[in-house]
Design an enzyme around this catalytic site. Sequence first.
Site, PDB file in Angstrom:
ATOM      1  N   THR A 178      -2.315   8.743   4.874  1.00  0.00           N
ATOM      2  CA  THR A 178      -1.485   7.529   4.093  1.00  0.00           C
ATOM      3  C   THR A 178      -2.536   6.519   3.833  1.00  0.00           C
ATOM      4  OG1 THR A 178      -1.439   6.369   6.411  1.00  0.00           O
ATOM      5  CG2 THR A 178       0.242   7.739   5.885  1.00  0.00           C
ATOM      6  N   GLU A 321       4.679  10.444   5.738  1.00  0.00           N
ATOM      7  CA  GLU A 321       5.117  10.853   7.079  1.00  0.00           C
ATOM      8  C   GLU A 321       6.547  11.742   7.059  1.00  0.00           C
ATOM      9  OE1 GLU A 321       3.842   7.999   6.226  1.00  0.00           O
ATOM     10  OE2 GLU A 321       2.834   7.130   7.939  1.00  0.00           O
ATOM     11  N   LYS A 429      10.078 -14.391   5.709  1.00  0.00           N
ATOM     12  CA  LYS A 429      10.913 -15.179   6.922  1.00  0.00           C
ATOM     13  C   LYS A 429      11.078 -16.634   6.600  1.00  0.00           C
ATOM     14  CE  LYS A 429       9.804 -11.440   9.829  1.00  0.00           C
ATOM     15  NZ  LYS A 429       8.590 -10.795   9.908  1.00  0.00           N
ATOM     16  N   TRP A 434      15.989 -13.723   6.573  1.00  0.00           N
ATOM     17  CA  TRP A 434      15.048 -12.917   5.715  1.00  0.00           C
ATOM     18  C   TRP A 434      15.485 -13.012   4.273  1.00  0.00           C
ATOM     19  CZ3 TRP A 434      14.514  -7.757   8.938  1.00  0.00           C
ATOM     20  CH2 TRP A 434      13.843  -8.081   9.954  1.00  0.00           C
TER      21      TRP A 434
HETATM   22  P1  AMP Z   1       3.792   6.515   1.032  1.00  0.00           P
HETATM   23  O1  AMP Z   1       3.617   7.184   2.222  1.00  0.00           O
HETATM   24  O2  AMP Z   1       2.583   5.854   0.422  1.00  0.00           O
HETATM   25  O3  AMP Z   1       4.416   7.286  -0.097  1.00  0.00           O
HETATM   26  O4  AMP Z   1       4.521   4.895   1.165  1.00  0.00           O
HETATM   27  C1  AMP Z   1       5.640   5.020   1.696  1.00  0.00           C
HETATM   28  C2  AMP Z   1       6.265   3.941   1.585  1.00  0.00           C
HETATM   29  O5  AMP Z   1       6.652   3.505   0.269  1.00  0.00           O
HETATM   30  C3  AMP Z   1       7.761   3.684   2.299  1.00  0.00           C
HETATM   31  O6  AMP Z   1       7.755   3.295   3.745  1.00  0.00           O
HETATM   32  C4  AMP Z   1       8.158   2.351   1.592  1.00  0.00           C
HETATM   33  O7  AMP Z   1       7.989   1.340   2.014  1.00  0.00           O
HETATM   34  C5  AMP Z   1       8.022   2.687   0.241  1.00  0.00           C
HETATM   35  N1  AMP Z   1       8.896   3.397  -0.732  1.00  0.00           N
HETATM   36  C6  AMP Z   1       9.026   4.808  -1.211  1.00  0.00           C
HETATM   37  N2  AMP Z   1      10.058   4.883  -1.758  1.00  0.00           N
HETATM   38  C7  AMP Z   1      10.724   3.742  -1.978  1.00  0.00           C
HETATM   39  C8  AMP Z   1      11.991   3.434  -2.665  1.00  0.00           C
HETATM   40  N3  AMP Z   1      12.644   4.059  -3.361  1.00  0.00           N
HETATM   41  N4  AMP Z   1      12.229   1.914  -2.557  1.00  0.00           N
HETATM   42  C9  AMP Z   1      11.508   1.102  -1.992  1.00  0.00           C
HETATM   43  N5  AMP Z   1      10.406   1.385  -1.032  1.00  0.00           N
HETATM   44  C10 AMP Z   1      10.055   2.850  -1.228  1.00  0.00           C
END
Ligand code: AMP
Length: 539
Positions: A178, A321, A429, A434
């Site tokens: 990540t 993940e 916040k 929120w």
């Molecule tokens: P990654 O592991 O780099 O793909 O990041 C995952 C994170 O991207 C998630 O926990 C979300 O915070 C964000 N994310 C992924 N898809 C979306 C979506 N459609 N809308 C908002 N946030 C998203």
Amino acid sequence: MRLGEMQDWPLRVTRLVDHAEREHADGEIVTAWADGSITRTTWGTVARDARKMAQALERLGIKPGDRIATLAMNHEHHLIAWYGAVGMGGILHTINPRLFDDQLEYIANHAEDRVLLYDRAFTPIVERMKPKWKTIEQYICFDPAEDETGFREWIDAEDGNYEWVDGDERAPLGLCYTSGTTGNPKGVLYEHRSTMLHTLAQLSPDIMGLSKQAVVLPIVPMFHANAWGVPWAGAATGAKLVLSADYRPERMCQLFRDEKVTHSAGVPTVWLTMIEHVERTGETFPDLKQVTIGGSAAPRAMIRWLRDRGVAVGHAWGMTETSPIGTCGAPPSGWDQMGDEEQVEYIARQGRVPFGVELRIVDDEDNVLPRDGKSSGRLQCRGPWVIKRYFKAEEDAADADGWFDTGDVAVLHPDGTMQITDRSKDVIKSGGEWISSIELENAAVGHPAVAEAAAIGIPHPKWDERPLLCVVRANGNDVSEAEIRDHLRKHVASWWMPDAIEFVDELPHTATGKLSKLQLREQFRDYRFSNAEEMVGRD
Ligand code: AMP
């Protein structure tokens, strides 16, 4: 215990490429290389080349369970490497070349990569990092200069007469770190079984709409969350795959047209640049039917723009993940009776889970909250392609019941849709309530003169935090703060109105193309609203 009497058929991903070779041997895979050239291959050839690569790895002394890294964009050699590495029992570690040097150093050493396959374009990174990477013994270039040898010659020294290494379906096959906004990046170790189940789920028409008829161009790098599973699902469906090492919108549009692309997928920033390009040039993509947007929230304005051009939008949420698909939006029953705006609202949410993913939201005391479309809480998920524990970690990342805390804040609606309201670190916040930074940003980019926007919380003496909105103007226009405020007032509650709007030339992004709130907060660390006390409740 007495077992049933059906066949034992371990869910190993080599079965995907075997299937592709048997059933779609002529299925086309097109590569648009960084130098502008186009090459074409087929699933039959990819399968044979992958076996050659498995042999070549064994000749180097690589053993099952060893990590084989790639530092590469999307192309046929990278695809061959995926199947070749896992086919000999190896663990494919896709490295994101946009990471910072200290992250690159950390992850390759932490993964204990033994081989690195890389694109020539990333030679400077390789040369810079070589002294720091302690475990890599072999460096092989995917696309060497004409007078040099590389990947092709390496695998062509083998005859392809090879049987895939067999093993447990729970054996690991892939590793992806990540981006790690804080602390060191964390590795997610995928299994054959988790990947196969994810692939099977992906074949549902409600996910990306892939089929043998489809021509799919993923604008998601193969190093980011497995290109959302498209290289695996492509082998299962026999869809024509178009891989591009170059994401410039003019190249994408050319490929959309020349290769008759029907399906594509990418993060919002990709579509943002595409929209700007199309608006400027008047380009068209006559065959494009469906686009999946995910990775960050898809703004309503973007969904509308694509729909106006006859393209159906699926809005997906997921994480490294979660392999990565967690949810995807597709039309529900009664779709045709829904009005245009109602449909856009539906797609603006992050969609529904496929079979195999379970979601719930909890409050700060871990009480499970109702799926009432109002309660907002920490989003947790579980399922066979959701992480249990990070690579080499001492403790599980999921709790004893399998619930993994995603770090997102969401609302679950009675109709089964999930709506991300924020990252838990990013919610603003204000006075115990929120404010969703995503909703504020979405509202702001709904103004035609706004190219991109980001909202962050700034400390406030009375309200704890209040929103600051940073705006990038589109194409050098001079839209004013007052005009943006007028627009926002129509879309968000009055107490959500930003206390200040700052115009910036650009916003910081992470290595995976998302807004980097961390960097932005750092940039505005000392920012204070002028006359904070008097501004309270101004709107
Ligand atoms: P990654 O592991 O780099 O793909 O990041 C995952 C994170 O991207 C998630 O926990 C979300 O915070 C964000 N994310 C992924 N898809 C979306 C979506 N459609 N809308 C908002 N946030 C998203």
